[in-house]
Enzyme design. Structure first.
Site, PDB file in Angstrom:
ATOM      1  N   TYR A   1      31.770  37.229  46.091  1.00 37.31           N
ATOM      2  CA  TYR A   1      33.048  37.456  45.415  1.00 37.31           C
ATOM      3  C   TYR A   1      34.229  36.961  46.239  1.00 37.31           C
ATOM      4  O   TYR A   1      34.109  36.679  47.418  1.00 37.31           O
ATOM      5  CB  TYR A   1      33.213  38.885  44.926  1.00 37.31           C
ATOM      6  N   GLU A   2      35.357  36.816  45.546  1.00 37.32           N
ATOM      7  CA  GLU A   2      36.572  36.215  46.105  1.00 37.32           C
ATOM      8  C   GLU A   2      36.322  34.779  46.552  1.00 37.32           C
ATOM      9  O   GLU A   2      36.909  34.291  47.521  1.00 37.32           O
ATOM     10  CB  GLU A   2      37.114  37.053  47.270  1.00 37.32           C
TER      11      GLU A   2
END
Length: 589
Positions: free
Chosen positions: A436-437
């Protein structure tokens, strides 16, 4: 088992690695010094170890719970009380600007504090992480009126924030976003569905402020047509009190491999005509506004990699110091497995890597502070350095966290595979971090195309020159491995620049290049760390701490830094073989 915040190592990193004096000398941080930093770290350690850490294992077993009756989400026992304790202690206000009730602390200092929250409980601390990210984004891009309405309650810990980017058909490819925004008077009506929304619904705050990417009706196609909107769970009255429930609902929460106590929501906007949203900035500026906070968010996720690695390391050490199994070589019967050479190797290398990670995060935090608040005449150079370090911090730390938490399971042996010990939780929790990110590949593409090849390697060479300057006067035991590694990095950079006209060739080597720079930065940190100890500068720390520091520097340079040479060979010799593979051949017939 208990969590012991590594406060001495944090203070050492701030003093001798981060260049904290230069950060504290900035006008923006005029009242911040090492004495205050020490006090902040010590107080944060109490909350992390006494209040948050005991929630971690039990909350993983229970998880967050969704109610089909009213679409509410209940967090595990103790989460709401712990978040209230954070707010009452002022910890939700650390990084925010003073104009909105914040303490305006530098990121070099908030980094070790946030590390403690994440080590104590990754699932719990995600709410704070996302809220801080939204505060940062609104302070940078929202109107003054929007800031006054929405930022102070988040700073106070009464409200929390989310980021809503991903849709079922639009993950990394944000150009595929379909959520719509129709202008109506002073606001917009938002309709669409978002997925993977961390803390999109929960019971820890009075209100949840969603930051939502959407398209206006006449927006151009692709990423150029994306806008960003503030969409509160409850509308806000002119006097700041909460009004009617907005047209936004949590449809479900995901069942996940890890971070199970953190609700990951599917959010529906506009089931009954449209959720009220307020445009941030101007139409079609959404992506640039979101990217404005990306360095902050990606740094925070890299920090999570350090945090979960530290927690898993502590648990592995505790188990190894108390577990008796067999008689270690050259030891008496009854000695713990920590004396077995291979277990000692695993734990020692874990500690060395974690210390290198911690040093790099405070260096990165200081770089972000200087880039944001440093002299205008140096801004381009400072921005360049911070931007170069961010993908390395996010990518290298999170990838290594997966391996290090796996090593912690290995130390436990069969018991590590049993959920009862809690070792498996850290391994499971760590696996989301390289995803994620922005996945590791996205960080690596950013690093190789924008931060390396775009300027023909100038920013990387400037970093290498700083490393070389820092080696002057170091004992050859510390300097020689680094000089060899820097020379190899120069050669690899020359190769990449020489093949820059073939973007597929660069892309296939991008992750290896990121990891190579990660290992190199870790060596830079540990060589400097070893030099501080050797010169007797750190007399305020105990002798046992300094002795361990000296040894971990040697361990990193001898056990970890050689990974760089392997990756250099893969980059220069292995890319063509991968690109020769036809994707159709991958399918078994």
């Amino acid at each position: 088992m208990t969590y012991v915040p590594p406060t001495d190592d944090m203070k050492f990193a701030l003093r001798y690695l981060a260049g904290f004096d230069a950060v504290a000398a900035l006008p923006a941080f005029a009242d911040t010094g090492l004495d205050l930093a020490d006090a902040v770290i010590d107080e944060a350690a109490k909350l992390a170890s006494d209040v948050i850490a005991p929630l971690n294992h039990a909350s993983d077993l229970k998880g967050a719970a969704y109610s089909d009756t009213d679409s509410s989400v209940q967090t595990p026992n103790g989460f709401a009380d712990a978040y209230r304790a954070m707010a009452e202690g002022g910890w939700t206000s650390m990084e925010a600007e003073e104009a909105f009730g914040g303490q305006n602390m530098p990121m070099a200092l908030s980094a070790p504090v946030n590390e403690m929250w994440q080590s104590a409980s990754l699932s719990f601390a995600l709410c704070h992480l996302l809220t801080q990210g939204q505060i940062y984004a609104l302070q940078k891009s929202a109107s003054q009126a929007q800031k006054q309405i929405f930022v102070p309650p988040m700073v106070e810990g009464r409200w929390t924030g989310t980021m809503n980017l991903t849709e079922p058909q639009a993950g990394t490819d944000l150009a595929a976003i379909k959520t719509r925004a129709v202008k109506q008077d002073d606001h917009y009506l938002i309709t669409g569905q978002k997925i993977y929304i961390t803390y999109g619904e929960h019971d820890m705050a009075e209100n949840i402020i969603h930051l939502v990417l959407a398209r206006t009706l006449d927006a151009p196609e692709g990423v150029k047509g994306i806008s960003v909107f503030i969409v509160p769970k409850f509308l806000v009255n002119p006097d700041g009190t909460l009004g009617a429930r907005n047209d936004v609902r949590c449809l479900s929460i995901e069942k996940k491999l890890g971070i199970k106590a953190s609700p990951t929501a599917v959010m529906q906007y506009g089931e009954s005509g449209g959720a009220v949203g307020y445009l941030v900035g101007e139409e079609n500026q959404g992506l640039s506004i979101m990217f404005g906070m990306m360095n902050h968010a990606r740094f925070a996720v890299g920090l999570q990699g350090l945090s979960v690695a530290e927690r898993s390391y502590q648990q592995a050490v505790d188990y190894a110091q108390n577990r008796v199994q067999g008689t270690p070589l050259d030891r008496s019967s009854g000695a713990s497995i920590a004396h077995h050479p291979d277990v000692l190797r695993l734990l020692s290398v874990m500690r060395a890597e974690i210390e290198a990670m911690r040093g790099l995060t405070v260096i990165g935090g200081a770089a972000l502070d200087l880039a944001r608040h440093g002299p205008d005449e140096d801004k381009a150079k400072l921005d360049e350095r911070a931007s170069l370090l961010i993908p390395v911090i996010k990518g290298w730390l999170t990838e290594r966290a997966v391996t290090l938490t796996s090593d912690a399971v290995q130390v436990h042996g069969g018991m590590g595979f049993i959920e009862e010990t809690g070792a498996a939780q850290h391994y499971r929790d760590s696996r989301i971090l390289p995803i994620y990110e922005g996945t590791t590949a996205i960080q690596a593409n950013d690093l190789i195309f924008r931060k390396t090849l775009r300027d023909s390697g100038a920013a990387v060479r400037a970093l290498l020159a700083e490393m070389e300057a820092d080696l002057i006067g170091l004992d050859d035991r510390l300097a020689a491995p680094m000089r060899s590694a820097i020379a190899t990095t120069h050669q690899t950079l020359d190769f990449l620049c020489g093949t820059a006209n073939d973007p597929r060739r660069a892309a296939v080597s991008s992750v290896d290049w990121l990891m190579m720079l990660g290992w190199l930065c870790g060596g830079w940190v540990m060589a400097r760390s070893g030099h501080v100890v050797a010169t007797g500068k750190a007399e305020e720390f105990s002798q046992s701490f300094l002795d361990a520091k000296r040894v971990t520097a040697d361990i990193y340079l001898q056990q970890c830094l050689p990974q760089l040479e392997r990756l250099a060979r893969v980059i220069t010799e292995g890319g063509d073989a991968v690109l020769a593979m036809d994707p159709d051949w991958l399918t078994r017939h």
